[in-house]
Design a protein around this motif. Structure first.
Motif, PDB file in Angstrom:
ATOM      1  N   ILE A  50      -9.946  -5.579  -6.912  1.00  0.00           N
ATOM      2  CA  ILE A  50     -10.466  -6.026  -5.881  1.00  0.00           C
ATOM      3  C   ILE A  50     -10.844  -4.300  -5.445  1.00  0.00           C
ATOM      4  O   ILE A  50      -9.876  -3.493  -5.877  1.00  0.00           O
ATOM      5  N   ILE A  51     -12.135  -3.306  -5.678  1.00  0.00           N
ATOM      6  CA  ILE A  51     -12.510  -2.640  -4.892  1.00  0.00           C
ATOM      7  C   ILE A  51     -12.088  -2.072  -3.999  1.00  0.00           C
ATOM      8  O   ILE A  51     -12.548  -2.861  -3.198  1.00  0.00           O
ATOM      9  N   SER A  52     -11.843  -1.094  -4.137  1.00  0.00           N
ATOM     10  CA  SER A  52     -11.880  -0.302  -2.376  1.00  0.00           C
ATOM     11  C   SER A  52     -11.516   1.573  -2.459  1.00  0.00           C
ATOM     12  O   SER A  52     -11.579   1.566  -3.756  1.00  0.00           O
ATOM     13  N   SER A  53     -11.813   1.611  -1.835  1.00  0.00           N
ATOM     14  CA  SER A  53     -11.671   3.745  -2.110  1.00  0.00           C
ATOM     15  C   SER A  53     -10.455   3.437  -1.905  1.00  0.00           C
ATOM     16  O   SER A  53      -9.355   2.726  -1.658  1.00  0.00           O
ATOM     17  N   SER A  54      -9.816   5.037  -2.146  1.00  0.00           N
ATOM     18  CA  SER A  54      -8.285   4.962  -2.755  1.00  0.00           C
ATOM     19  C   SER A  54      -7.397   5.258  -1.215  1.00  0.00           C
ATOM     20  O   SER A  54      -6.101   6.012  -1.471  1.00  0.00           O
ATOM     21  N   ASN A  55      -7.779   5.060  -0.398  1.00  0.00           N
ATOM     22  CA  ASN A  55      -7.906   4.627   0.948  1.00  0.00           C
ATOM     23  C   ASN A  55      -8.086   4.019   2.173  1.00  0.00           C
ATOM     24  O   ASN A  55      -7.652   2.890   2.532  1.00  0.00           O
ATOM     25  N   SER A  56      -8.495   4.880   2.628  1.00  0.00           N
ATOM     26  CA  SER A  56      -9.949   4.230   4.141  1.00  0.00           C
ATOM     27  C   SER A  56     -10.651   4.891   4.196  1.00  0.00           C
ATOM     28  O   SER A  56     -11.418   5.694   3.382  1.00  0.00           O
ATOM     29  N   ILE A  57     -12.483   4.333   4.285  1.00  0.00           N
ATOM     30  CA  ILE A  57     -13.084   4.714   5.362  1.00  0.00           C
ATOM     31  C   ILE A  57     -12.791   5.972   6.609  1.00  0.00           C
ATOM     32  O   ILE A  57     -12.905   5.786   6.906  1.00  0.00           O
ATOM     33  N   HIS A  58     -12.398   6.759   6.453  1.00  0.00           N
ATOM     34  CA  HIS A  58     -12.064   7.856   7.223  1.00  0.00           C
ATOM     35  C   HIS A  58     -13.778   8.472   7.495  1.00  0.00           C
ATOM     36  O   HIS A  58     -14.421   8.746   6.835  1.00  0.00           O
ATOM     37  N   PRO A  59     -13.617  10.404   8.810  1.00  0.00           N
ATOM     38  CA  PRO A  59     -14.385  10.390   9.378  1.00  0.00           C
ATOM     39  C   PRO A  59     -15.612  11.022   8.057  1.00  0.00           C
ATOM     40  O   PRO A  59     -16.667  11.523   8.728  1.00  0.00           O
ATOM     41  N   HIS A  98       0.745  -1.004   0.377  1.00  0.00           N
ATOM     42  CA  HIS A  98      -0.382  -0.368  -0.316  1.00  0.00           C
ATOM     43  C   HIS A  98       0.767   1.448  -0.261  1.00  0.00           C
ATOM     44  O   HIS A  98       1.737   1.236   1.040  1.00  0.00           O
ATOM     45  N   SER A  99       0.340   2.493  -0.943  1.00  0.00           N
ATOM     46  CA  SER A  99       1.315   3.781  -0.412  1.00  0.00           C
ATOM     47  C   SER A  99       0.424   4.354  -1.305  1.00  0.00           C
ATOM     48  O   SER A  99      -0.468   4.234  -2.534  1.00  0.00           O
ATOM     49  N   ASP A 100      -0.071   5.641  -0.709  1.00  0.00           N
ATOM     50  CA  ASP A 100      -0.708   6.796  -1.577  1.00  0.00           C
ATOM     51  C   ASP A 100       0.065   7.553  -2.711  1.00  0.00           C
ATOM     52  O   ASP A 100       1.821   6.372  -2.097  1.00  0.00           O
ATOM     53  N   GLY A 101       0.069   8.545  -3.067  1.00  0.00           N
ATOM     54  CA  GLY A 101       0.651   9.512  -3.811  1.00  0.00           C
ATOM     55  C   GLY A 101       1.234   8.589  -5.101  1.00  0.00           C
ATOM     56  O   GLY A 101       0.503   7.476  -5.227  1.00  0.00           O
ATOM     57  N   ASN A 102       1.957   8.904  -5.800  1.00  0.00           N
ATOM     58  CA  ASN A 102       2.228   8.498  -7.447  1.00  0.00           C
ATOM     59  C   ASN A 102       3.137   7.297  -7.383  1.00  0.00           C
ATOM     60  O   ASN A 102       4.349   7.901  -6.995  1.00  0.00           O
ATOM     61  N   MET A 103       3.229   6.356  -7.035  1.00  0.00           N
ATOM     62  CA  MET A 103       4.184   5.372  -7.030  1.00  0.00           C
ATOM     63  C   MET A 103       4.778   5.185  -8.315  1.00  0.00           C
ATOM     64  O   MET A 103       5.821   4.363  -8.302  1.00  0.00           O
TER      65      MET A 103
END
Lengths: 365, 208
Positions: free
Chosen positions: A330-339, A251-256
């Motif tokens: 696998i589908i998911s959000s682009s990081n997490s389900i944050h508040p 996992h890593s955010d950003g432009n990898m």
């Protein structure tokens, strides 16, 4: 096909019956908000670290309810390292790392047990305890083999900088003291391998290594620094996981983009979350889809917090069209389900994934 | 003299703090004005790192070591710069409430200092009133707001409104991972930049 089979099929880059739906993380507040759609038995909104054991249990039950009600195909857990209070908003873990919790995010290391190379000589490594993997045990106990057990663990880069309490310091030493950077990575990797062994013994099917290596524009470090300071440790971890017959993604955010070849070379089976602001999922799929399972990409920065349910549905449809054909998505959000994420939008995302994610994919965008 | 300045510039780029301190002292001893040292060696060094950064030839570690070297040099140089020679002005910088991330803000601070600004870094996870207090106290030419989370960037609007209530002409810049030019326009920010180097360039533009 059950959730676990669906997730493993996607990791094998084959087409399951439908695109698996999974999420790497939900924050406490998000769990409570989402669970309120299905139950009234909710804990008070606060950080897990500040909850009583009964409240923590209730939080966990809420998470299980969400996973069941939304028929998610996998559940994520992480080690909750034992901590003790260390001042206002601060806790200290077994390594001596000071973590600060804020109102709207996860706990972040703000102080570490190491400030210079000499400190490593007297440092006693911390060994994980089974009780710290309680969430995994509970998830496994609750869902058995019905859904995939994903265990998320910080990778060597993140563990290394938290020993210093600052990413800035670690990146400084990339240039000023490479031997120190390797010593920190060694310490981190030995710990990670212990955690990974334990997680797999307790039933994890898939390991996720978190810790961002990039920001919106590019990687945090030059590709040659990734190859020197991180890739060898990533390789050790992927080899260990594969030795157990299990799977591992980065996992890593950003432009990898600058180090994606390295992620493949390190032996990862998947990559999450292909942040839509800085990476194009169609391009990633075209270039790496034959070697990596791709996870994520539904924008949780703007779309899920501020968009409409219709916009969410459209984004899911387009993303499935771009990434799902042939399997390996696998589908998911682009990081997490944050508040900040609207619960309604997350539910709309899951529903849209069911609507458009049935194989063979025949969407026309 | 030219030789000294070019060695100093190279030492900042390489992040050699000791060499930078020595060369700043030597430049002073040989009669080069502190303003020349700043404008002809140190600021160009940071500009060059910025150029390399935007071309993908330098990354954050290279920026950090250069900025630390720049800071080391500035410690010696600052007392030598007199009165109105003290650079481009003051910037107050902080991360908005709920957000405890510091690296982006710190990089902006380093780049602003590299561009000749005096930066007052007021920290992270700051309530709106903290920004207002700091604005009143330091009377900066620019106020900079940072956020890493999309859930916290909304506080930027509150800060801008509160500071403009004190000073309707306040120049407020915003930045951070989730922030875009559109968002900056929407909340009435005076400026936005997508990375730390461009933040320094933008701050100078806004004041010119």
């Amino acid at each position: 096909m059950n959730g676990k089979e669906r997730m493993l099929e996607a990791f094998a880059r084959r087409e399951p019956d439908r695109v698996p739906v999974w999420e790497m993380a939900f924050n406490e507040e998000s769990i409570i908000k989402l669970a309120s759609f299905f139950t009234d038995d909710l804990p008070p909104v606060k950080f897990a670290q500040q909850m009583t054991p009964e409240e923590k249990l209730k939080l966990l039950t809420c998470l299980f309810t969400i996973v069941r009600e939304l028929e998610l195909d996998g559940i994520s857990s992480l080690a909750l390292l034992n901590t003790e209070p260390a001042g206002q908003d601060l806790v200290k873990d077994g390594w001596g790392r000071l973590l600060r919790v804020s109102e709207e995010g996860e706990a972040t290391a703000v102080g570490g047990p190491v400030s210079s190379p000499g400190d490593l000589d007297n440092m006693e490594p911390y060994h994980p305890q089974q009780a710290e993997l309680l969430v995994l045990m509970a998830a496994r106990g609750n869902f058995g083999d019905e859904i995939a057990q994903v265990f998320v663990q910080p990778g060597p880069f993140r563990e290394s900088w938290t020993f210093l309490g600052s990413m800035e310091k670690l990146l400084f030493y990339y240039i000023k003291n490479p031997a120190f950077v390797h010593a920190l990575a060694r310490l981190a990797t030995d710990f990670i391998l212990e955690v990974v062994d334990m997680a797999i013994e307790l039933g994890a099917d898939i390991i996720g290594l978190d810790g961002d290596l990039a920001f919106s524009q590019t990687t945090l470090m030059a590709p040659e620094h990734y190859y020197e300071f991180i890739l060898p440790y990533h390789k050790e971890i992927t080899e260990r996981v594969h030795g157990h017959g299990k799977l591992v993604f980065k996992h890593s955010d950003g432009n990898m983009s600058p180090i994606m070849d390295g992620i493949v070379e390190a032996g990862f089976d998947g990559f999450h979350p292909v942040q839509p602001q800085c990476m194009d999922i169609a391009e990633v799929k075209a270039k790496y889809g034959d070697r990596l399972c791709i996870l994520g990409n539904i924008d949780c920065m703007h779309l899920l917090p501020f968009g409409s349910e219709e916009e969410v549905e459209l984004s899911v449809k387009e993303t499935i069209a771009a990434a799902a054909p042939g399997g390996g998505y696998i589908i998911s959000s682009s990081n997490s389900i944050h508040p900040g994420v609207k619960s309604e939008n997350y539910i709309a995302m899951v529903k849209a994934a069911r609507k458009y994610g049935r194989y063979p994919i025949t969407i026309e965008v | 003299m030219e030789q000294l300045l070019s060695e100093l510039k190279a030492s900042v780029i390489e992040g050699d703090e000791e060499a930078v301190k020595r060369l700043v002292a030597e430049s002073h001893a040989s009669g080069i004005s502190p303003r020349r040292v700043l404008e002809e060696a140190m600021m160009p060094a940071m500009e060059e790192i910025g150029t390399r950064f935007s071309k993908g030839e330098a990354y954050i570690p290279e920026l950090i070591v250069a900025a630390y070297a720049m800071e080391a040099g500035m410690e010696t140089l600052k007392p030598l710069l007199l009165g109105d020679e003290q650079g481009a002005g003051t910037v107050v910088l902080g991360t908005v409430a709920g957000d405890i991330h510091s690296i982006g803000k710190n990089l902006v601070r380093m780049c602003l200092e590299g561009a000749g600004f005096d930066v007052v870094d007021i920290g992270e996870d700051l309530k709106t009133e903290k920004f207002v207090e700091a604005y009143r106290e330091h009377k900066p030419r620019v106020l900079g707001l940072s956020a890493l989370l999309s859930s916290t960037m909304l506080h930027m609007r509150e800060v801008i409104e509160a500071v403009r209530a004190v000073d309707p002409d306040a120049i407020v810049m915003v930045g951070g991972a989730p922030v875009t030019q559109e968002f900056a326009n929407e909340i009435g920010a005076s400026g936005y930049a997508p990375n730390a180097f461009e933040a320094a360039v933008k701050a100078r533009q806004l004041l010119s």
